[in-house]
Design a protein around this motif. Structure first.
Motif, PDB file in Angstrom:
ATOM      1  N   LEU A   1      11.548   5.118   3.085  1.00 12.39           N
ATOM      2  CA  LEU A   1      10.203   4.565   3.287  1.00 12.39           C
ATOM      3  C   LEU A   1       9.838   3.521   2.239  1.00 12.39           C
ATOM      4  CD1 LEU A   1       8.110   7.677   4.396  1.00 12.39           C
ATOM      5  CD2 LEU A   1       9.094   5.889   5.788  1.00 12.39           C
ATOM      6  N   ARG A   2      10.275   3.723   1.002  1.00 13.65           N
ATOM      7  CA  ARG A   2       9.966   2.758  -0.058  1.00 13.65           C
ATOM      8  C   ARG A   2      10.564   1.390   0.260  1.00 13.65           C
ATOM      9  NH1 ARG A   2      12.958   1.109  -3.980  1.00 13.65           N
ATOM     10  NH2 ARG A   2      14.487   2.780  -3.750  1.00 13.65           N
ATOM     11  N   VAL A   3      11.814   1.385   0.742  1.00 12.38           N
ATOM     12  CA  VAL A   3      12.494   0.125   1.072  1.00 12.38           C
ATOM     13  C   VAL A   3      11.811  -0.553   2.263  1.00 12.38           C
ATOM     14  CG1 VAL A   3      14.676  -0.855   1.871  1.00 12.38           C
ATOM     15  CG2 VAL A   3      14.682   0.923   0.129  1.00 12.38           C
ATOM     16  N   VAL A   4      11.455   0.244   3.273  1.00 17.45           N
ATOM     17  CA  VAL A   4      10.772  -0.305   4.458  1.00 17.45           C
ATOM     18  C   VAL A   4       9.427  -0.896   4.047  1.00 17.45           C
ATOM     19  CG1 VAL A   4       9.754   0.285   6.693  1.00 17.45           C
ATOM     20  CG2 VAL A   4      11.934   1.302   6.025  1.00 17.45           C
ATOM     21  N   ALA A   5       8.711  -0.207   3.159  1.00 23.47           N
ATOM     22  CA  ALA A   5       7.410  -0.696   2.693  1.00 23.47           C
ATOM     23  C   ALA A   5       7.552  -2.033   1.965  1.00 23.47           C
ATOM     24  CB  ALA A   5       6.754   0.340   1.780  1.00 23.47           C
ATOM     25  N   GLU A   6       8.554  -2.143   1.083  1.00 19.11           N
ATOM     26  CA  GLU A   6       8.782  -3.397   0.354  1.00 19.11           C
ATOM     27  C   GLU A   6       9.161  -4.519   1.317  1.00 19.11           C
ATOM     28  OE1 GLU A   6      11.741  -2.492  -2.588  1.00 19.11           O
ATOM     29  OE2 GLU A   6      10.360  -1.256  -3.776  1.00 19.11           O
ATOM     30  N   LYS A   7       9.961  -4.191   2.331  1.00 20.66           N
ATOM     31  CA  LYS A   7      10.417  -5.188   3.294  1.00 20.66           C
ATOM     32  C   LYS A   7       9.249  -5.819   4.058  1.00 20.66           C
ATOM     33  CE  LYS A   7      14.240  -3.993   5.353  1.00 20.66           C
ATOM     34  NZ  LYS A   7      15.195  -3.364   6.291  1.00 20.66           N
TER      35      LYS A   7
END
Length: 201
Positions: A162-168
């Motif tokens: 989720l952290r990576v998706v949020a940054e993306k």
């Protein structure tokens, strides 16, 4: 000759028990769970406080209020008794999905949800959500479906936490969890995640 240090008789065996450690661990977990639930409740109610804190300011503060004039009660005629004015319905300005951008999804209303809680969940302004659903006057659990605009729908791929998706997508992890009704920081491969707008639309 007797030993100087005679052997002790009936020595009580020393028992090692993990019960106090387990009990303490359970109590700590309960306290943490209660703090988490309380935080979720406070953060959810504070996101809806926007409605409560909006105050209309009188543009002409110098104008004095006229004193109320007492009127004598008028006798009610028979025609006035039967004619009742219809309640005035608040006109909602219709909003087009293309003016907001993003993608449109359908949200099925669950028990306890209101227009304001749904708008907060997807990071939309209350008037925007009402404008998208101008034909809906009241939300009812299980029967009402609302049109909602979101930034996009993301399909979880390999390595997508989720952290990576949020940054993306330029949003916070908490916003993604709230929009998808998640309580745990976890997403399965192939799952479709709703990505809300970073700022209220």
């Amino acid at each position: 000759m007797e030993d100087e240090f005679p052997k002790k008789r009936n020595v009580r065996p020393v028992e090692k028990s993990n019960l106090p450690i387990i009990t303490l661990s359970v109590l700590v977990l309960l306290v943490l769970a209660m703090l988490y639930v309380g935080y979720e409740y406070i953060s959810d109610s504070s996101s809806n406080s926007e409605e409560l804190t909006s105050v209309v300011v009188d543009p002409n503060p110098e104008t004095e209020l006229a004193e109320p004039v007492e009127e004598e009660p008028q006798p009610i005629t028979s025609t006035e008794k039967t004619e009742r004015p219809e309640p005035v319905k608040e006109k909602v300005k219709e909003v087009s999905a293309s003016s907001i951008g993003g993608e449109q999804i359908t949200h099925s209303v669950k028990s306890g949800e209101t227009f304001s809680s749904i708008a907060a969940r997807y990071n939309l302004k209350l008037e925007t959500l009402k404008g998208l659903n101008s034909s809906v006057s009241d939300v009812k659990a299980g029967t009402t479906k609302l049109k909602v605009q979101v930034k996009t729908i993301h399909t979880v791929g390999p390595g997508d936490v989720l952290r990576v998706v949020a940054e993306k997508h330029g949003v916070t992890k908490d916003a993604i969890m709230k929009a998808n009704g998640k309580t745990k920081d976890f997403a399965e491969r192939g799952e479709k995640l709703i990505i809300p707008f970073p700022q209220k639309k």
